[in-house]
Design an enzyme around this catalytic site. Sequence first.
Site, short mmCIF file in Angstrom:
data_model
loop_
_atom_site.label_atom_id
_atom_site.label_comp_id
_atom_site.label_asym_id
_atom_site.label_seq_id
_atom_site.Cartn_x
_atom_site.Cartn_y
_atom_site.Cartn_z
N GLY A 85 0.77 -1.24 0.00
CA GLY A 85 0.00 0.00 0.00
C GLY A 85 0.79 1.29 0.00
O GLY A 85 0.20 2.37 0.07
N TRP A 87 2.44 2.88 -2.41
CA TRP A 87 2.15 3.76 -3.54
C TRP A 87 0.77 4.42 -3.38
O TRP A 87 0.59 5.59 -3.70
CB TRP A 87 2.21 2.98 -4.86
CG TRP A 87 3.61 2.80 -5.37
CD1 TRP A 87 4.74 2.64 -4.64
CD2 TRP A 87 4.01 2.76 -6.75
NE1 TRP A 87 5.83 2.50 -5.46
CE2 TRP A 87 5.40 2.57 -6.76
CE3 TRP A 87 3.32 2.85 -7.95
CZ2 TRP A 87 6.13 2.48 -7.95
CZ3 TRP A 87 4.05 2.75 -9.14
CH2 TRP A 87 5.44 2.58 -9.13
N ASP A 108 -5.70 -5.62 -5.39
CA ASP A 108 -4.75 -6.71 -5.16
C ASP A 108 -5.50 -7.94 -4.68
O ASP A 108 -6.53 -7.80 -4.01
CB ASP A 108 -3.70 -6.31 -4.11
CG ASP A 108 -2.39 -7.08 -4.29
OD1 ASP A 108 -2.43 -8.33 -4.27
OD2 ASP A 108 -1.34 -6.44 -4.45
N ASP A 124 -8.21 -9.89 -8.39
CA ASP A 124 -7.19 -10.06 -9.42
C ASP A 124 -7.58 -9.14 -10.58
O ASP A 124 -8.64 -9.32 -11.19
CB ASP A 124 -7.16 -11.52 -9.87
CG ASP A 124 -6.06 -11.79 -10.90
OD1 ASP A 124 -5.57 -10.83 -11.53
OD2 ASP A 124 -5.69 -12.96 -11.07
N ASP A 149 3.49 -1.32 -9.48
CA ASP A 149 4.85 -1.67 -9.02
C ASP A 149 4.96 -3.19 -8.92
O ASP A 149 5.77 -3.72 -8.17
CB ASP A 149 5.11 -1.03 -7.65
CG ASP A 149 6.58 -1.04 -7.28
OD1 ASP A 149 7.43 -0.95 -8.19
OD2 ASP A 149 6.91 -1.16 -6.09
N LYS A 189 6.51 -0.86 -13.46
CA LYS A 189 7.88 -1.35 -13.27
C LYS A 189 8.26 -2.33 -14.38
O LYS A 189 7.46 -3.14 -14.83
CB LYS A 189 8.00 -2.05 -11.92
CG LYS A 189 9.38 -2.68 -11.68
CD LYS A 189 9.68 -2.87 -10.22
CE LYS A 189 8.76 -3.84 -9.53
NZ LYS A 189 9.08 -3.97 -8.09
#
Length: 244
Positions: A85, A87, A108, A124, A149, A189
Amino acid sequence: MANSKALGTGGRKSARDLKIRVKTAKGRKIASTKWLERQLNDPYVARARAEGYRSRAAFKIKEMDERHKLFKRGMRVVDLGAAPGGWSQVAAKAVGSTPEHPLVVGIDYLDMDPIPGVILLKKDFTEDDAPAMLEAALGGHKADVVMSDMAWPTTGHRATDHLRIVHLIEIAADFAIQVLKPGGSFVAKVFQGGTEHELLHMLKRHFRSTFHAKPPASRADSSEAYLVAMGFKGVEEDGGDVDD
């Protein structure tokens, strides 16, 4: 007894002397020991703890925002793979998200503790109904920023790991294209390895500006970097690109 000044130390310990060293415990792998030692000596870990962030990774998006102006007050933000959490915490503060008027949604499949001003969906994001759930959580609005990320657990085989992370970003980018409003941004990322050319080409079709970023909080010895795409062009009702 020798004088400390005569030894050239001036009575002060060097950074090497001050470094915390961790002994290898029985049953602990050398890699785990090195990771623990790095964590204990990482200034970003200490800053995260002092400033109330859930992970050092919070400073990566914070630094990218400071440089590239990703967030503005009132923006709506989606955090893919949000756990733990950090970000979402940064985004909520930057856009002025509050429990009464939440502007940030974190998605998530892992459980997360509540974050003030953030709607957390245990879901998901690759499932078909995820975009609709997200839009509902945002009050029927599209997102201004989609950020990720995420990374697959590594296998130790560099080429395989890179292909997996690129595939994950492709899925995240496709998700972003579905939920972003025109002018929006996407941050994800990637581990640099030379196989993301098709991904970059796809992003350039949908965004006006695409580039790599390496924030200071991203460890210098890591191949980790971030793809930043800004100025989403939007899509037509049939799914095609909106003309410039």
